[in-house]
Design a protein around this motif. Structure first.
Motif, PDB file in Angstrom:
ATOM      1  N   LYS A 105       0.824  -1.213   0.000  1.00 37.97           N
ATOM      2  CA  LYS A 105       0.000   0.000   0.000  1.00 37.97           C
ATOM      3  C   LYS A 105       0.856   1.260   0.000  1.00 37.97           C
ATOM      4  O   LYS A 105       0.538   2.232  -0.702  1.00 37.97           O
ATOM      5  CB  LYS A 105      -0.927  -0.025   1.218  1.00 37.97           C
ATOM      6  CG  LYS A 105      -1.770   1.219   1.402  1.00 37.97           C
ATOM      7  CD  LYS A 105      -2.824   1.023   2.482  1.00 37.97           C
ATOM      8  CE  LYS A 105      -2.222   0.738   3.840  1.00 37.97           C
ATOM      9  NZ  LYS A 105      -3.259   0.617   4.899  1.00 37.97           N
ATOM     10  N   GLU A 106       1.934   1.271   0.778  1.00 45.63           N
ATOM     11  CA  GLU A 106       2.792   2.455   0.851  1.00 45.63           C
ATOM     12  C   GLU A 106       3.297   2.858  -0.529  1.00 45.63           C
ATOM     13  O   GLU A 106       3.301   4.048  -0.887  1.00 45.63           O
ATOM     14  CB  GLU A 106       3.988   2.163   1.770  1.00 45.63           C
ATOM     15  CG  GLU A 106       5.028   3.277   1.803  1.00 45.63           C
ATOM     16  CD  GLU A 106       6.328   2.858   2.473  1.00 45.63           C
ATOM     17  OE1 GLU A 106       7.145   3.753   2.749  1.00 45.63           O
ATOM     18  OE2 GLU A 106       6.531   1.644   2.702  1.00 45.63           O
ATOM     19  N   GLN A 107       3.709   1.891  -1.327  1.00 45.38           N
ATOM     20  CA  GLN A 107       4.253   2.204  -2.646  1.00 45.38           C
ATOM     21  C   GLN A 107       3.153   2.569  -3.638  1.00 45.38           C
ATOM     22  O   GLN A 107       3.349   3.449  -4.483  1.00 45.38           O
ATOM     23  CB  GLN A 107       5.083   1.022  -3.153  1.00 45.38           C
ATOM     24  CG  GLN A 107       6.374   0.822  -2.364  1.00 45.38           C
ATOM     25  CD  GLN A 107       7.201  -0.334  -2.892  1.00 45.38           C
ATOM     26  OE1 GLN A 107       6.671  -1.373  -3.277  1.00 45.38           O
ATOM     27  NE2 GLN A 107       8.505  -0.153  -2.917  1.00 45.38           N
ATOM     28  N   ILE A 108       2.004   1.921  -3.545  1.00 43.62           N
ATOM     29  CA  ILE A 108       0.888   2.306  -4.413  1.00 43.62           C
ATOM     30  C   ILE A 108       0.494   3.757  -4.136  1.00 43.62           C
ATOM     31  O   ILE A 108       0.248   4.541  -5.062  1.00 43.62           O
ATOM     32  CB  ILE A 108      -0.318   1.372  -4.205  1.00 43.62           C
ATOM     33  CG1 ILE A 108       0.053  -0.079  -4.502  1.00 43.62           C
ATOM     34  CG2 ILE A 108      -1.485   1.808  -5.099  1.00 43.62           C
ATOM     35  CD1 ILE A 108      -1.043  -1.082  -4.149  1.00 43.62           C
ATOM     36  N   MET A 109       0.474   4.127  -2.858  1.00 44.32           N
ATOM     37  CA  MET A 109       0.090   5.491  -2.509  1.00 44.32           C
ATOM     38  C   MET A 109       1.135   6.511  -2.949  1.00 44.32           C
ATOM     39  O   MET A 109       0.807   7.685  -3.160  1.00 44.32           O
ATOM     40  CB  MET A 109      -0.174   5.597  -1.009  1.00 44.32           C
ATOM     41  CG  MET A 109      -1.449   4.889  -0.560  1.00 44.32           C
ATOM     42  SD  MET A 109      -2.938   5.458  -1.439  1.00 44.32           S
ATOM     43  CE  MET A 109      -2.994   7.193  -0.967  1.00 44.32           C
ATOM     44  N   GLU A 110       2.382   6.095  -3.113  1.00 49.97           N
ATOM     45  CA  GLU A 110       3.370   7.020  -3.672  1.00 49.97           C
ATOM     46  C   GLU A 110       3.040   7.356  -5.125  1.00 49.97           C
ATOM     47  O   GLU A 110       3.209   8.505  -5.554  1.00 49.97           O
ATOM     48  CB  GLU A 110       4.778   6.427  -3.556  1.00 49.97           C
ATOM     49  CG  GLU A 110       5.316   6.440  -2.140  1.00 49.97           C
ATOM     50  CD  GLU A 110       6.790   6.095  -2.047  1.00 49.97           C
ATOM     51  OE1 GLU A 110       7.330   6.160  -0.928  1.00 49.97           O
ATOM     52  OE2 GLU A 110       7.416   5.765  -3.080  1.00 49.97           O
ATOM     53  N   VAL A 111       2.567   6.375  -5.885  1.00 54.11           N
ATOM     54  CA  VAL A 111       2.118   6.659  -7.252  1.00 54.11           C
ATOM     55  C   VAL A 111       0.958   7.644  -7.217  1.00 54.11           C
ATOM     56  O   VAL A 111       0.894   8.597  -8.001  1.00 54.11           O
ATOM     57  CB  VAL A 111       1.703   5.363  -7.977  1.00 54.11           C
ATOM     58  CG1 VAL A 111       1.184   5.675  -9.383  1.00 54.11           C
ATOM     59  CG2 VAL A 111       2.866   4.378  -8.046  1.00 54.11           C
ATOM     60  N   VAL A 112       0.037   7.430  -6.280  1.00 59.73           N
ATOM     61  CA  VAL A 112      -1.118   8.323  -6.143  1.00 59.73           C
ATOM     62  C   VAL A 112      -0.658   9.751  -5.851  1.00 59.73           C
ATOM     63  O   VAL A 112      -1.121  10.716  -6.477  1.00 59.73           O
ATOM     64  CB  VAL A 112      -2.057   7.813  -5.036  1.00 59.73           C
ATOM     65  CG1 VAL A 112      -3.102   8.865  -4.668  1.00 59.73           C
ATOM     66  CG2 VAL A 112      -2.734   6.516  -5.467  1.00 59.73           C
ATOM     67  N   MET A 113       0.260   9.912  -4.892  1.00 61.50           N
ATOM     68  CA  MET A 113       0.671  11.262  -4.502  1.00 61.50           C
ATOM     69  C   MET A 113       1.499  11.935  -5.594  1.00 61.50           C
ATOM     70  O   MET A 113       1.378  13.149  -5.810  1.00 61.50           O
ATOM     71  CB  MET A 113       1.447  11.220  -3.184  1.00 61.50           C
ATOM     72  CG  MET A 113       0.598  10.784  -2.009  1.00 61.50           C
ATOM     73  SD  MET A 113      -0.924  11.778  -1.853  1.00 61.50           S
ATOM     74  CE  MET A 113      -1.894  10.730  -0.775  1.00 61.50           C
ATOM     75  N   GLY A 132     -10.834   4.557  -0.758  1.00 61.43           N
ATOM     76  CA  GLY A 132     -10.430   5.215   0.480  1.00 61.43           C
ATOM     77  C   GLY A 132     -11.013   4.606   1.735  1.00 61.43           C
ATOM     78  O   GLY A 132     -10.320   4.470   2.757  1.00 61.43           O
ATOM     79  N   ASP A 133     -12.292   4.234   1.707  1.00 64.06           N
ATOM     80  CA  ASP A 133     -12.910   3.649   2.899  1.00 64.06           C
ATOM     81  C   ASP A 133     -12.269   2.322   3.283  1.00 64.06           C
ATOM     82  O   ASP A 133     -12.317   1.915   4.448  1.00 64.06           O
ATOM     83  CB  ASP A 133     -14.410   3.429   2.668  1.00 64.06           C
ATOM     84  CG  ASP A 133     -15.190   4.732   2.655  1.00 64.06           C
ATOM     85  OD1 ASP A 133     -14.653   5.743   3.142  1.00 64.06           O
ATOM     86  OD2 ASP A 133     -16.322   4.735   2.144  1.00 64.06           O
ATOM     87  N   MET A 134     -11.680   1.640   2.307  1.00 57.59           N
ATOM     88  CA  MET A 134     -11.102   0.317   2.565  1.00 57.59           C
ATOM     89  C   MET A 134      -9.612   0.368   2.887  1.00 57.59           C
ATOM     90  O   MET A 134      -9.042  -0.622   3.336  1.00 57.59           O
ATOM     91  CB  MET A 134     -11.325  -0.591   1.347  1.00 57.59           C
ATOM     92  CG  MET A 134     -12.770  -0.971   1.127  1.00 57.59           C
ATOM     93  SD  MET A 134     -13.002  -1.902  -0.409  1.00 57.59           S
ATOM     94  CE  MET A 134     -13.176  -0.561  -1.581  1.00 57.59           C
ATOM     95  N   LEU A 135      -8.968   1.513   2.642  1.00 60.29           N
ATOM     96  CA  LEU A 135      -7.514   1.568   2.792  1.00 60.29           C
ATOM     97  C   LEU A 135      -7.023   1.206   4.195  1.00 60.29           C
ATOM     98  O   LEU A 135      -5.998   0.528   4.328  1.00 60.29           O
ATOM     99  CB  LEU A 135      -6.989   2.946   2.395  1.00 60.29           C
ATOM    100  CG  LEU A 135      -6.694   3.153   0.913  1.00 60.29           C
ATOM    101  CD1 LEU A 135      -6.156   4.559   0.678  1.00 60.29           C
ATOM    102  CD2 LEU A 135      -5.713   2.122   0.384  1.00 60.29           C
ATOM    103  N   PRO A 136      -7.699   1.640   5.286  1.00 58.57           N
ATOM    104  CA  PRO A 136      -7.189   1.256   6.607  1.00 58.57           C
ATOM    105  C   PRO A 136      -7.102  -0.257   6.807  1.00 58.57           C
ATOM    106  O   PRO A 136      -6.254  -0.738   7.567  1.00 58.57           O
ATOM    107  CB  PRO A 136      -8.206   1.890   7.569  1.00 58.57           C
ATOM    108  CG  PRO A 136      -8.744   3.061   6.818  1.00 58.57           C
ATOM    109  CD  PRO A 136      -8.824   2.593   5.392  1.00 58.57           C
ATOM    110  N   ALA A 137      -7.974  -1.000   6.123  1.00 58.20           N
ATOM    111  CA  ALA A 137      -7.965  -2.459   6.260  1.00 58.20           C
ATOM    112  C   ALA A 137      -7.320  -3.154   5.065  1.00 58.20           C
ATOM    113  O   ALA A 137      -7.363  -4.380   4.963  1.00 58.20           O
ATOM    114  CB  ALA A 137      -9.398  -2.967   6.428  1.00 58.20           C
ATOM    115  N   PHE A 138      -6.721  -2.375   4.174  1.00 61.35           N
ATOM    116  CA  PHE A 138      -6.120  -2.927   2.958  1.00 61.35           C
ATOM    117  C   PHE A 138      -4.872  -3.712   3.340  1.00 61.35           C
ATOM    118  O   PHE A 138      -3.885  -3.152   3.819  1.00 61.35           O
ATOM    119  CB  PHE A 138      -5.772  -1.781   2.010  1.00 61.35           C
ATOM    120  CG  PHE A 138      -5.471  -2.195   0.593  1.00 61.35           C
ATOM    121  CD1 PHE A 138      -6.495  -2.554  -0.272  1.00 61.35           C
ATOM    122  CD2 PHE A 138      -4.169  -2.207   0.118  1.00 61.35           C
ATOM    123  CE1 PHE A 138      -6.231  -2.910  -1.585  1.00 61.35           C
ATOM    124  CE2 PHE A 138      -3.890  -2.561  -1.186  1.00 61.35           C
ATOM    125  CZ  PHE A 138      -4.928  -2.917  -2.039  1.00 61.35           C
ATOM    126  N   GLY A 139      -4.906  -5.014   3.142  1.00 64.28           N
ATOM    127  CA  GLY A 139      -3.821  -5.872   3.599  1.00 64.28           C
ATOM    128  C   GLY A 139      -2.553  -5.727   2.783  1.00 64.28           C
ATOM    129  O   GLY A 139      -2.570  -5.272   1.636  1.00 64.28           O
TER     130      GLY A 139
END
Length: 292
Positions: A105-113, A132-139
Motif C-alpha cells: 500500500k505504501e508504494q501504491i500510494m506514492e504513485v497516487v501522490m 479510500g474507505d477500505m484503505l485502513p484495512a487494505f492488507g
C-alpha cells in the motif's frame, strides 16, 4: 506448436471458437477482480472481428500479462491515467492488481501522490471514492515483493535539489539548486521552470517540494515512467521530452521508454499520440547510449 495467449489461439487470427472465448473469459475471471475486464473482453469476443480481438490480446502481451515486471509497470502508468480520467473502477482494480503482484500500500500510494501533482485534489477524490474507505484495512501483499527492472533503484536523494528548508521564502539557494538540478539531470532548464521562477518563485519552491517528497520507497525511475504516460495523454511535447531525458539519465532502458510510449498509444491515444512522441523524442531514441 500453437501459440495461445489467455486462451486465444494467436496462430489463427481470423477464427475464434466458442472454446477459445470461454477459456479467455475464465482466465480473466480467475483472480476474481472487478467485473469490468470480463465485460470488456466479452464485448470484443462477441461483437468484434476475430482479428481485432486477437490483435488486441497480442498487443496486451507486449506491455502487460504474462510478464510480471510488465504488469507492474503498466499498472503504475494505468493508475495515474485513471486518476486523470476519474475512472474509479480502474483505480480500484489497480490497487488490487498491484497488491496481488506484490506492491504494498505504501508504494501504491506514492504513485497516487506523485500523480496528484497532475490530477490535483480531483484525482485524490477519485481515489478516495474508489478505495479510500477500505484503505485502513487494505492488507499487505502475501506474494513475493513486486519485481522491477534490475537497474531500477530506490534513491530518494536523486529528487533533491537542495531547497532551502529553513524558510518558506524563495532564496538564492533555491534558485541555484533548482536550476542546477535540471542542468544535471536533463541537460537544460525548461522554459516552464524559468517562467515559473520569473513570475512566482514561491510557487515553484512549493511544487518542487511536493515533487521531491512524493516518491521515497519506490524506485526513482517510476517518476519519469509516470511522466511519460501523462505527457503522452496530454500531448505535451516538451513535457514528454523532459520525462524521457530524465529517464535516460536515471538509467531507464530504451526498451522501457518505448514500452511506456507505445502502451500509452495502445490504451489511450491510438496512433495520433505518436505524433507527440515523434516530435519530442525521436532524436533521443536514435542516439540512446549503448544502442547501435
Amino acid at each position: 506448436m500453437t501459440f495461445k495467449s489467455e486462451g486465444l489461439d494467436l496462430d489463427r487470427m481470423d477464427e475464434l471458437s466458442k472454446e477459445e472465448a470461454e477459456q479467455n473469459l475464465l482466465h480473466v475471471w480467475s483472480w476474481r477482480g472487478p467485473m469490468y475486464e470480463l465485460g470488456a473482453n466479452s464485448l470484443m469476443l462477441d461483437y468484434a472481428k476475430p482479428r481485432f480481438t486477437k490483435a488486441h490480446r497480442w498487443g496486451s502481451d507486449f506491455y502487460g500479462r504474462p510478464d510480471k515486471v510488465n504488469i507492474i509497470l503498466l499498472g503504475i502508468q494505468n493508475l495515474a491515467s485513471y486518476m486523470m480520467l476519474g475512472w474509479e473502477t480502474g483505480i480500484f482494480n489497480q490497487f488490487n492488481l498491484q497488491r496481488r503482484n506484490g506492491l504494498p500500500k505504501e508504494q501504491i500510494m506514492e504513485v497516487v501522490m506523485f500523480t496528484q501533482l497532475y490530477a490535483g485534489m480531483r484525482g485524490l477524490g477519485h481515489v478516495y471514492r474508489a478505495i479510500g474507505d477500505m484503505l485502513p484495512a487494505f492488507g499487505e501483499p502475501t506474494s513475493d515483493p513486486a519485481p522491477f527492472p534490475g537497474n531500477w533503484t530506490v534513491d530518494p536523494d536523486a529528487f533533491k535539489s537542495g531547497l532551502d528548508m529553513s524558510t518558506r521564502a524563495f532564496t538564492e539557494q533555491d534558485r541555484r539548486g533548482i536550476t542546477d538540478w535540471y542542468e544535471k539531470n536533463i541537460g537544460y532548464v525548461p522554459d516552464s521552470i524559468t517562467f515559473g521562477l520569473e513570475v512566482h518563485p514561491e510557487f515553484v519552491k512549493m511544487n518542487r517540494m511536493k515533487w521531491e517528497s512524493a516518491i521515497v520507497a519506490l524506485p526513482k525511475q517510476v517518476a519519469p515512467h509516470v511522466m511519460i504516460r501523462l505527457n503522452m495523454m496530454s500531448g505535451n511535447v516538451q513535457g514528454l521530452r523532459e520525462a524521457v531525458l530524465l529517464g535516460r539519465n536515471w538509467g531507464m532502458s530504451r526498451e522501457h521508454v518505448i514500452n511506456g510510449i507505445n502502451a500509452s498509444a495502445m490504451y489511450f491515444t491510438a496512433f495520433e499520440g505518436l505524433h507527440t512522441a515523434a516530435k519530442a523524442v525521436r532524436d533521443i531514441l536514435q542516439d540512446w547510449p549503448g544502442e547501435e
